[in-house]
Design an enzyme around this catalytic site. Structure first.
Site, mmCIF file in Angstrom:
data_model
loop_
_atom_site.group_PDB
_atom_site.id
_atom_site.type_symbol
_atom_site.label_atom_id
_atom_site.label_comp_id
_atom_site.label_asym_id
_atom_site.label_seq_id
_atom_site.Cartn_x
_atom_site.Cartn_y
_atom_site.Cartn_z
ATOM 1 N N PHE A 18 -12.929 -4.593 0.369
ATOM 2 C CA PHE A 18 -14.033 -3.632 -0.595
ATOM 3 C C PHE A 18 -15.431 -4.020 -0.016
ATOM 4 C CE2 PHE A 18 -15.581 -2.457 -5.043
ATOM 5 C CZ PHE A 18 -15.417 -1.096 -4.694
ATOM 6 N N PRO A 19 -15.611 -3.981 1.426
ATOM 7 C CA PRO A 19 -17.081 -4.236 2.057
ATOM 8 C C PRO A 19 -18.025 -3.424 1.739
ATOM 9 C CG PRO A 19 -15.594 -3.427 3.497
ATOM 10 C CD PRO A 19 -14.603 -3.505 2.351
ATOM 11 N N LEU A 20 -17.690 -2.166 1.290
ATOM 12 C CA LEU A 20 -18.901 -1.124 1.195
ATOM 13 C C LEU A 20 -19.690 -1.382 -0.240
ATOM 14 C CD1 LEU A 20 -17.471 1.977 3.081
ATOM 15 C CD2 LEU A 20 -19.069 0.234 4.060
ATOM 16 N N GLY A 42 -23.501 -1.341 -5.343
ATOM 17 C CA GLY A 42 -23.977 -1.232 -6.613
ATOM 18 C C GLY A 42 -25.220 -0.279 -6.588
ATOM 19 N N TYR A 47 0.635 -1.164 0.102
ATOM 20 C CA TYR A 47 -0.036 0.030 -0.079
ATOM 21 C C TYR A 47 0.864 1.362 -0.249
ATOM 22 C CZ TYR A 47 -3.543 -3.042 1.455
ATOM 23 O OH TYR A 47 -4.627 -4.124 1.452
#
Length: 289
Positions: free
Chosen positions: A213-215, A218, A68
């Site tokens: 990428f839990p949020l 869509g 990162y």
């Protein structure tokens, strides 16, 4: 519910990482870096405030990786949080080579893995990494060589527990023939549940499952989407409901929503205090299927 209250991450409960216990709502540091996950953040001081506020809100699991930035997120963590609180677990990863913005190249050469672990120890100011996750399995090297090098470093006292990232059930079981695996970190959210089988296996074994990428929700989060009215009912945001859904989905779930702004952090942590009914959980699940 859009603002955090005194309960903070405590309301999310706990999950075990081997012999350690952490709050089930953690913090991911990937977004603390520059565009393309490359270079320093636009606002260094805000990134430091985000990390300190996360711990103040009860977060005890900080997820990062040598890639990162590269290296930037680990350096920010040390600047903001070292010396670390006794209950804070810093989890990092090795196994991806960065050659430019948004470029990620799996590299499982055991010598490279050792180098990155040694450098992570130095950057984080640690004598031992509590959770070291193999960021990707490199098909160019035998799995036993990649995981085996981590086992060697664990035996040397440089790693406490070993986890995996972006693996299938077969790879998880193959790695478990080499050493105990305490966590799996895969892409998983309301809109993408392709790792359902890995989650089910992790739950059956009592292994922590860390959805990255839990949020992502869509179209479910659109004004006319199924999350909108529930969000109104709970005085919450669709993103908060997406996190609440994850927390209810499995007792081994450990979401790590990331952000570079304190206001977004506080909103995310407040999701721990949302309790979905079985009917609400089922409605969201069916709508997202």
């Amino acid at each position: 519910m859009t603002e955090s209250t005194t309960a903070g991450a405590v309301a999310s409960g706990t999950v075990d990482i081997g012999d350690l216990s952490v709050r089930r709502l953690g913090f991911g540091t990937m977004r603390l870096t520059g565009k393309g996950i490359w270079g320093p953040p636009d606002d260094h001081d805000e990134s430091i405030r985000v990390l300190r506020r996360a711990v103040a809100l009860g977060v005890t699991f900080i997820d990062t990786a040598d890639s990162y930035g590269p290296y930037v997120a680990e350096e920010l963590i040390r600047e903001a949080l070292h010396p670390y609180a006794e209950d804070v677990l810093i989890a990092t990863k090795a196994g991806l080579l960065r050659t430019g913005p948004d470029v990620w190249v799996p590299l499982g050469n055991p010598s490279y893995l050792r180098q990155e672990v040694e450098m992570s120890l130095r950057r984080l100011g640690l004598e031992r990494i509590d959770l070291l996750q193999l960021h990707r399995v490199d098909p160019n090297f035998p799995l036993e060589d990649q995981v085996g090098e981590l086992v060697t470093m664990r035996d040397e006292g440089k790693i406490r527990h070993i986890g995996l990232s972006e693996v299938g059930v077969d790879e998880l079981k193959a790695a478990q023939q080499i050493t105990p695996i305490v966590s799996v970190q895969n892409l998983y959210n309301l809109a993408d549940r392709s790792a359902e089988d890995v989650l089910n296996e992790a739950q059956a074994q009592g292994i922590a499952f860390i959805p990255w990428f839990p949020l992502a929700a869509g179209p479910l989060a659109a004004a006319d989407g199924p999350l909108h009215q529930l969000a109104v009912d709970h005085d919450a945001t669709p993103s908060q409901l997406a996190l609440a859904w994850l927390l209810k989905r499995s007792p081994v779930m450990l979401p790590i929503p990331g952000t570079s702004q304190v206001s977004h952090l506080e909103s995310n942590i407040a999701a721990a205090e949302i309790t979905l009914t079985e009917a609400e959980f089922a409605a969201i699940s069916d709508a997202a299927a």
